[in-house]
Motif scaffolding. Sequence first.
Motif, PDB file in Angstrom:
ATOM      1  N   HIS A   1       0.801  -1.200   0.000  1.00 43.21           N
ATOM      2  CA  HIS A   1       0.000   0.000   0.000  1.00 43.21           C
ATOM      3  C   HIS A   1       0.846   1.268   0.000  1.00 43.21           C
ATOM      4  CE1 HIS A   1      -2.688   2.979   2.060  1.00 43.21           C
ATOM      5  NE2 HIS A   1      -3.412   2.606   1.057  1.00 43.21           N
TER       6      HIS A   1
ATOM      7  N   SER B   1      -3.845   8.273  -1.150  1.00 39.98           N
ATOM      8  CA  SER B   1      -3.840   7.277  -0.079  1.00 39.98           C
ATOM      9  C   SER B   1      -5.124   6.454  -0.043  1.00 39.98           C
ATOM     10  CB  SER B   1      -3.663   7.967   1.271  1.00 39.98           C
ATOM     11  OG  SER B   1      -4.798   8.739   1.572  1.00 39.98           O
ATOM     12  N   ARG B   2      -6.132   6.902  -0.772  1.00 37.61           N
ATOM     13  CA  ARG B   2      -7.428   6.236  -0.712  1.00 37.61           C
ATOM     14  C   ARG B   2      -7.847   6.036   0.740  1.00 37.61           C
ATOM     15  NH1 ARG B   2      -8.516   4.802  -5.808  1.00 37.61           N
ATOM     16  NH2 ARG B   2     -10.380   3.642  -5.308  1.00 37.61           N
ATOM     17  N   THR B   3      -7.656   7.056   1.513  1.00 34.37           N
ATOM     18  CA  THR B   3      -7.971   6.981   2.939  1.00 34.37           C
ATOM     19  C   THR B   3      -8.624   8.283   3.390  1.00 34.37           C
ATOM     20  OG1 THR B   3      -6.092   5.524   3.359  1.00 34.37           O
ATOM     21  CG2 THR B   3      -6.984   6.711   5.245  1.00 34.37           C
TER      22      THR B   3
ATOM     23  N   ILE C   1     -20.157   7.760  11.698  1.00 37.64           N
ATOM     24  CA  ILE C   1     -18.993   7.038  11.197  1.00 37.64           C
ATOM     25  C   ILE C   1     -19.428   5.880  10.312  1.00 37.64           C
ATOM     26  CG2 ILE C   1     -17.066   5.550  11.866  1.00 37.64           C
ATOM     27  CD1 ILE C   1     -16.771   7.314  14.379  1.00 37.64           C
ATOM     28  N   HIS C   2     -20.456   5.203  10.759  1.00 37.39           N
ATOM     29  CA  HIS C   2     -20.954   4.091   9.974  1.00 37.39           C
ATOM     30  C   HIS C   2     -21.421   4.579   8.607  1.00 37.39           C
ATOM     31  CE1 HIS C   2     -21.717  -0.092   9.903  1.00 37.39           C
ATOM     32  NE2 HIS C   2     -23.003   0.017   9.676  1.00 37.39           N
TER      33      HIS C   2
ATOM     34  N   GLU D   1     -18.440   5.316   6.568  1.00 41.30           N
ATOM     35  CA  GLU D   1     -17.753   4.074   6.251  1.00 41.30           C
ATOM     36  C   GLU D   1     -18.377   3.366   5.059  1.00 41.30           C
ATOM     37  OE1 GLU D   1     -18.315   0.581   7.173  1.00 41.30           O
ATOM     38  OE2 GLU D   1     -16.234  -0.088   7.262  1.00 41.30           O
ATOM     39  N   ARG D   2     -19.684   3.391   5.007  1.00 43.58           N
ATOM     40  CA  ARG D   2     -20.359   2.697   3.901  1.00 43.58           C
ATOM     41  C   ARG D   2     -20.013   3.327   2.562  1.00 43.58           C
ATOM     42  NH1 ARG D   2     -24.908  -0.449   5.936  1.00 43.58           N
ATOM     43  NH2 ARG D   2     -25.807  -0.413   3.859  1.00 43.58           N
TER      44      ARG D   2
ATOM     45  N   ARG E   1     -16.271   2.692   1.813  1.00 48.64           N
ATOM     46  CA  ARG E   1     -16.010   1.308   1.453  1.00 48.64           C
ATOM     47  C   ARG E   1     -16.457   1.046   0.020  1.00 48.64           C
ATOM     48  NH1 ARG E   1     -12.507  -0.536   4.192  1.00 48.64           N
ATOM     49  NH2 ARG E   1     -13.538  -0.289   6.167  1.00 48.64           N
TER      50      ARG E   1
ATOM     51  N   HIS F   1     -10.479   3.799   2.683  1.00 47.63           N
ATOM     52  CA  HIS F   1     -10.370   3.340   4.055  1.00 47.63           C
ATOM     53  C   HIS F   1     -10.573   4.477   5.045  1.00 47.63           C
ATOM     54  CE1 HIS F   1      -8.400  -0.722   3.208  1.00 47.63           C
ATOM     55  NE2 HIS F   1      -8.858  -0.258   2.079  1.00 47.63           N
ATOM     56  N   ILE F   2     -10.783   4.083   6.296  1.00 47.73           N
ATOM     57  CA  ILE F   2     -11.151   5.034   7.327  1.00 47.73           C
ATOM     58  C   ILE F   2     -10.125   5.066   8.452  1.00 47.73           C
ATOM     59  CG2 ILE F   2     -12.868   5.511   9.103  1.00 47.73           C
ATOM     60  CD1 ILE F   2     -13.895   5.966   6.360  1.00 47.73           C
ATOM     61  N   LEU F   3      -9.630   6.232   8.748  1.00 50.07           N
ATOM     62  CA  LEU F   3      -8.780   6.409   9.927  1.00 50.07           C
ATOM     63  C   LEU F   3      -9.583   7.191  10.948  1.00 50.07           C
ATOM     64  CD1 LEU F   3      -5.310   7.510   8.519  1.00 50.07           C
ATOM     65  CD2 LEU F   3      -5.658   5.665  10.141  1.00 50.07           C
ATOM     66  N   ILE F   4      -9.534   6.767  12.207  1.00 45.69           N
ATOM     67  CA  ILE F   4     -10.341   7.449  13.214  1.00 45.69           C
ATOM     68  C   ILE F   4      -9.482   8.144  14.258  1.00 45.69           C
ATOM     69  CG2 ILE F   4     -12.079   7.143  14.997  1.00 45.69           C
ATOM     70  CD1 ILE F   4     -13.565   5.632  13.237  1.00 45.69           C
TER      71      ILE F   4
ATOM     72  N   ARG G   1      -1.042  11.041   4.676  1.00 48.58           N
ATOM     73  CA  ARG G   1      -1.647   9.818   5.164  1.00 48.58           C
ATOM     74  C   ARG G   1      -3.111   9.676   4.762  1.00 48.58           C
ATOM     75  NH1 ARG G   1      -0.132   6.685  10.435  1.00 48.58           N
ATOM     76  NH2 ARG G   1      -1.055   4.834   9.595  1.00 48.58           N
ATOM     77  N   ALA G   2      -3.779  10.770   4.645  1.00 48.21           N
ATOM     78  CA  ALA G   2      -5.181  10.731   4.237  1.00 48.21           C
ATOM     79  C   ALA G   2      -5.395  11.705   3.094  1.00 48.21           C
ATOM     80  CB  ALA G   2      -6.080  11.087   5.415  1.00 48.21           C
TER      81      ALA G   2
END
Lengths: 338, 338
Positions: free
Chosen positions: A51, A61-63, A80-81, A84-85, A88, A93-96, A117-118
């Motif tokens: 990655h 970063s696809r984040t 967040i959910h 996330e959906r 995804r 991706h998800i950084l919290i 990073r994001a």
Amino acid sequence: MEPFNIKKLAQALNLSTSTVSRAFRDNADISAATKERILTMAREMNYQPNHYASNLREQKSRTIAIIVPELANDYFSQVIHGIERVARARDHHILIYVTDDDYEKELAFIRHLHNGRADGIIMSASGEANDHTYLKNLPHQRLPLVFFDRVYEDIACPRITTNDYDSSFQATRHLIKQGCKRIAYLAVNKNLSIGKTRMQGYIDALLKYKLPVDDQLIIDCSNSYAENSRIIKEMLQQLQPDGVFTSVERLAFATYYACYDLGISIPGELKVISFSSLEIAALLNPSLSTITQPAADIGREAARMLFRIFEDPALAGSQEELVLHSRLIKRHSSAVDF
Amino acid sequence: MEPFNIKKLAQALNLSTSTVSRAFRDNADISAATKERILTMAREMNYQPNHYASNLREQKSRTIAIIVPELANDYFSQVIHGIERVARARDHHILIYVTDDDYEKELAFIRHLHNGRADGIIMSASGEANDHTYLKNLPHQRLPLVFFDRVYEDIACPRITTNDYDSSFQATRHLIKQGCKRIAYLAVNKNLSIGKTRMQGYIDALLKYKLPVDDQLIIDCSNSYAENSRIIKEMLQQLQPDGVFTSVERLAFATYYACYDLGISIPGELKVISFSSLEIAALLNPSLSTITQPAADIGREAARMLFRIFEDPALAGSQEELVLHSRLIKRHSSAVDF
DNA sequence: TTGTATGCGTTATCAA
DNA sequence: TTGATAACGCATACAA
């Protein structure tokens, strides 16, 4: 254990690294047969393109980083959910990051995130009102920021909010219609934009219905449960309100506990309503009247907004605002005759 | 917008990239003066060493992936918070993955994570019992895995669990002492290790106190709220239990709602107890008796375990188990005379 | 369709 | 104490 990389995989297949690389990307031309062969072998050997190398190369970063004040809270969990959906679905991706309502932490996270990073940040601001010059000077085109719910008004970023003013107005009016004359308002931070908006709805409703606005009844609470408990009990005993409107879920809980301790009956002696996305509000004793924000929708829209910015970076500096609508759900805590 | 990197910063300072790099690392020797000069300038120009380049170089991501079945749940929120605190203290970051109890998703996440994106995984397994050969064959030395709570017994990894068997036994005994003769047990997945353990405690308590074990009263629920609601109502009407022990919080909520709908009084006609980390269990109507797991501690210990593995990779393959203790908290839902 | 060569931004090794 | 250089693993421009 020695590293397993594209070179090894290429060797094993008797191919060049570029061919192997192409098998994992969509655009490049490569024969279906070799692609198949590569992917099968990769699966077998448990190979995944590194990655960090990919992203270093692609400068992406696809984040998505999410910064929230707290985590143990149905509202933020649902937001967040929602994020996330969407993320995804687009293979992001998800950084919290959790600030615990600490502005310094928030700043440190944002600063740190400028390391690539994001690709973007979705954030609900921390409770403290502060000097935002640092934030203001950041290159938001490089690292787009989308606010939700708790925003800093002086930062030029898109935002997803809810109709807090109206909701507060309606909630207060609801208490008034239920016969309340002395309604306390529990705020977390009067100075944060969301605090101000919600408070204004409360004040305007009082004015509209010719009730006095008593500054004493507007209480600024803290982040400490113990302290809030003390503040609320004192308020209940000394000021004898007949209604409480809390701007945040946990203050409603604190009010419930205080009433239990003090033997004050809800809704008999005190009516309560709160901003809250608690899914089991109906199971409380008594069931809690709430202004419920469309949390998952907020998350979804915030994520969509961020993806729109990815496509059109100019949007990053816009103050575009999407306002979603909360629902006022009347339950026993605010209505004797419910 | 053009990239800003270590080269640009070095140029601006009239230094080499290596010197600049050294300013950001601790070990290398560099004069205090230049270091100071570099860091000041970096702050001014808003420079952060690129994470992907660093990690590609260092072969370390300083990132921990957390995989959980769901997010909107006090238990997992608290665990994550516990992990987050430890990770943050050691300057590590958190990636979150939600499986929605889907084993395929879980597998996809784990597979994906072998791209170097995270240095380790902390995970609570998804609900489905399945073939774990893929998981078994993964090189856990390369990407260490620590289980918490819901584990796959056949995978050799360290694990943090709670004394579920004892807790279940105690909870069941508690219901028996309160006079229950027909206690239903609501499981989420009988086949998952945690399901089995919890169920066994229930069964053994019944046996110990000479109550019949009725298979009909052991109900396997699903992940759909609507379906569970139907199942539970049917069960309550047809089997007429006088106690319900739910292995998971949301089944207790579903039971409450079902009782509201059917006019069954808790605890009068039906006593209820549940595994739950809900912080406002005492505010429910009636207050909910719970077996409360030390969620934050579990998170903390899982994170510590992972860091221990980082230091000694051999631990990755150990089945070391740390068992923490839950608390049985009796409230109104299970006790008339509470 | 496949292979070769270069560079993404950083850090470690070595030389100065 | 500082600077030049190679390498981390991968993806692309270009050559074959």
